[in-house]
Design an enzyme around this catalytic site. Structure first.
Site, PDB file in Angstrom:
ATOM      1  N   SER A 165      -8.211  -2.986  -3.851  1.00 42.95           N
ATOM      2  CA  SER A 165      -7.210  -2.933  -4.916  1.00 42.95           C
ATOM      3  C   SER A 165      -6.495  -4.253  -5.153  1.00 42.95           C
ATOM      4  O   SER A 165      -5.781  -4.395  -6.133  1.00 42.95           O
ATOM      5  CB  SER A 165      -6.189  -1.819  -4.636  1.00 42.95           C
ATOM      6  OG  SER A 165      -5.408  -2.155  -3.516  1.00 42.95           O
ATOM      7  N   LYS A 181       1.076  -5.703  -2.214  1.00 44.42           N
ATOM      8  CA  LYS A 181       1.239  -5.759  -3.670  1.00 44.42           C
ATOM      9  C   LYS A 181       1.738  -7.146  -4.062  1.00 44.42           C
ATOM     10  O   LYS A 181       2.181  -7.926  -3.237  1.00 44.42           O
ATOM     11  CB  LYS A 181       2.293  -4.733  -4.132  1.00 44.42           C
ATOM     12  CG  LYS A 181       1.939  -3.270  -3.919  1.00 44.42           C
ATOM     13  CD  LYS A 181       1.221  -2.706  -5.121  1.00 44.42           C
ATOM     14  CE  LYS A 181       1.114  -1.187  -5.076  1.00 44.42           C
ATOM     15  NZ  LYS A 181       0.314  -0.653  -3.983  1.00 44.42           N
TER      16      LYS A 181
END
Lengths: 285, 141
Positions: free
Chosen positions: B62, B99
């Site tokens: 991701s 992230k």
């Protein structure tokens, strides 16, 4: 007043642990990190167990030690996520007692400084004698029979009487509670696993021989310390690094671990081991 | 699309590799400069603050958009302050994730680098645990 000594106890709580796997290697790793984080805040670090160390704060004694301890607490928490407790006192026994007080009483907010008489007496009068570092179950029983139930009462016990009950150990303990360090003698040291002789240099050391010379001195000092405690070492770790606070300059650091077999407290053997580990790690420049 | 970070313990054992200078200040390879430069210790080049740095292996895809691929090793530092634009390791409701940190207006957000995943606002349920300061990747053995 003697040297303010400072005890720090780290608790690997669940929050800190959650992001890591749990094994002994990790504990060792976290201990190294904690020691690195406190290094700047003490002139000498004595590792008492995997999660407790005594720090010598003598050079910082004229500062606000609570602020000093809080800054250290912050640095350890930041680098390692581990919350710590700090106890400050003129002797190791009092530092350890201060540490226990910091745990028990939320008033201290994790940092207890028992150098001031009034606060120290207040804590000592409320501290169960059986919880004093070095007072075993049997001794606590004997003391209870004499009506001595608090650390404050033990502090006020006549020396002769203390010797009668618990030999010279209890006598030393009484002295330590009075703020007189039991000179270079470990009162209780059941779990002593390691010790460190960290130093900073006044200037820059760019010469290999100078560094090896310094290392030799530390190896000698480590040998002395070991012998004074009647201990031997099975492993020696040497480390050195450039000044981390001068980030604009080129940085280098090295660490080597040398196994000592058989275990030794002989300064010459420690010295040879330090050279073996140090020499290949040195970089000119 | 889960991304899992595995902790990797490391030891700073100095290992030197000759560093070849391949670029001039202008950015062009210079045949005149292809002699040996100073040796480099890759570990200390990647990790400049060992006591506050944590190495993690990345599983999952991701963060490919941010240049972090499955199998990469990342160095996460707790000694530096997180800034907008940094890749960070964060605890979201206690779950560890990686992230991109972005400022939007006056709030900070954790922004995923894959489509279909929502951005997360940084509030009291989010703790920025550390900043990704370096990455190491092997292409083959």
């Amino acid at each position: 007043m003697g040297d303010p000594i400072h005890l720090i106890r780290d608790r690997l709580d669940r929050h800190g642990m959650r992001v890591m796997s749990s094994n002994y290697t990790l504990y060792g790793d976290m201990q190294r990190r904690v020691l690195a984080a406190v290094e700047d805040f003490a002139s000498e670090v004595e590792i008492y167990s995997i999660d407790e160390s005594f720090l010598d704060l003598t050079p910082f004694a004229d500062r606000d030690l609570v602020a000093h301890a809080n800054a250290m607490w912050d640095q350890v928490r930041r680098w390692t996520t581990i919350p710590t407790r700090v106890g400050i006192g003129p002797t190791k026994t009092l530092a350890k007692l201060a540490n226990a007080a910091a745990k028990k009483n939320p008033l201290f907010d994790g940092v207890a400084d028992l150098r001031e008489d009034a606060l120290r007496n207040w804590v000592l009068d409320r501290f169960p004698v059986g919880d004093v570092w070095g007072v075993g179950h049997a001794t606590a029983g004997k003391l209870a029979a004499l009506g001595v139930s608090t650390a404050g009462q033990l502090r006020d016990m006549p020396m002769k009487q203390a010797r009668g009950i618990g030999t010279v150990v209890l006598e030393r303990l009484v002295a330590e509670l009075q703020g007189v360090p039991a000179s270079a003698v470990e009162i209780v040291e059941p779990q002593r696993k390691g010790m460190a002789v960290p130093r900073s240099f006044g200037g820059y050391v760019s010469d290999k021989e100078a560094m090896m010379g310094a290392m030799a001195q530390y190896a000698m000092r480590a040998g002395e310390k070991l012998r004074s405690h009647g201990l031997v070492a099975g492993q020696l770790t040497i480390f050195f690094h450039t000044n981390k606070h001068k980030r604009e300059r080129p940085q280098y650091g090295a660490q080597r671990r040398i196994r000592l077999h058989p275990m030794t407290a002989d300064s010459l053997e420690l010295l040879a081991a330090a050279r073996r580990g140090g020499e290949p790690s040195w970089r000119d420049g | 699309m889960a991304l899992i970070l595995h902790d990797v313990t490391f030891e700073m054992v100095p290992t030197e590799v000759r560093l070849l200078t391949a670029m001039t200040p202008a950015g062009f390879p210079s045949p005149a400069q292809d002699d040996m430069e100073e040796p480099i210790d890759l570990a200390s080049w990647l990790i400049d603050h060992p006591a506050a740095s944590y190495v993690m292996r990345v599983s999952g895809h991701s963060m490919v958009g941010a240049g972090v691929a499955d199998g990469d090793m990342v160095v996460v530092s707790r000694a530096v302050e997180a800034r907008s634009g940094d890749i960070v390791v964060a605890l979201v409701h206690g779950d560890r994730t990686m992230k991109r940190l972005r400022r939007r207006g006056d709030r900070m957000w954790l922004v995923p680098e894959a489509e279909g995943l929502p951005a997360i606002i940084v509030d009291e349920d989010v703790e920025i645990w550390g900043v990704v300061v370096a990455l190491a990747r092997r292409y083959r053995t």
